[in-house]
Design an enzyme around this catalytic site. Sequence first.
Site, PDB file in Angstrom:
ATOM      1  N   LYS A 143       0.809  -1.214   0.000  1.00  0.00           N
ATOM      2  CA  LYS A 143       0.000   0.000   0.000  1.00  0.00           C
ATOM      3  C   LYS A 143       0.844   1.266   0.000  1.00  0.00           C
ATOM      4  CE  LYS A 143      -2.347   3.395   2.349  1.00  0.00           C
ATOM      5  NZ  LYS A 143      -1.850   4.456   3.255  1.00  0.00           N
ATOM      6  N   ASP A 175      -6.142   0.273   1.336  1.00  0.00           N
ATOM      7  CA  ASP A 175      -6.273   0.654   2.735  1.00  0.00           C
ATOM      8  C   ASP A 175      -7.647   0.202   3.220  1.00  0.00           C
ATOM      9  OD1 ASP A 175      -8.038   2.391   1.549  1.00  0.00           O
ATOM     10  OD2 ASP A 175      -6.990   4.225   2.133  1.00  0.00           O
TER      11      ASP A 175
END
Length: 242
Positions: A143, A175
Amino acid sequence: MTVPTFLRKVTLREICVIEEYVDVQYRAIEALMDTLPSTDLVRLTVANALVSYQLSSSGEDWWREFSSYFRERRPRDIVREYARFLPRSRGNRRLIRQKLRRLHRAKAFLEELSWQDAKSYYRDMNRLRLDLARVLNADPESKTIVFTVKMFGYALRAITGRFRPYPFEIPIPVDARIERITRRITNDDPQLYWDSIARRTGIPPLHLDSILWVGTSRDPEVKRLLAKVLPKLIGELEMLGN
């Protein structure tokens, strides 16, 4: 695989407008252009993005705080000043030691990053992704790595005034918000699902991230600006985010 209805109504150009006029992250970076030299702004943007996880505030408020802090300063040493800012911040107070270690690992890369390097990376943002992953010994699809590439692209676009689409091979940063949105549509792996949607719509995953992130934001300012810029999507995006 069915493309979500709202994505059939939006173009890459419209998403670009949303990024530049609605996304708090882009506007936070843009607000620093009068304060910092271009190279320092790029370095600072990358530094902030690399530790923008496990926040103690909303992402919108965190980027506002970051921008406000550095608008009031003209640091000679970007990495050192950022290392002072982070432990004192309100919006990013978790895992401070871990984040400072990450910043330290990236220190040489950031300090050696020239404006010529930045322009070269802007022409090949996937190379930046791979180089950051190597420097940090991280998964290139993680991420924070792909998110950092996105923020780098924002900085270069703001500075140069030139839009370059993100590469299709860079996946969406997953996320909690993206995870939640995806689960309301499918049980597939989020990155694989949005990669497939990207190919079908012709919109790269990092730009899909923008419409999902902004479109499901609960931030009042973001909601107001989105309603002004792209009112046709408000209803469907709010349903997706609730």
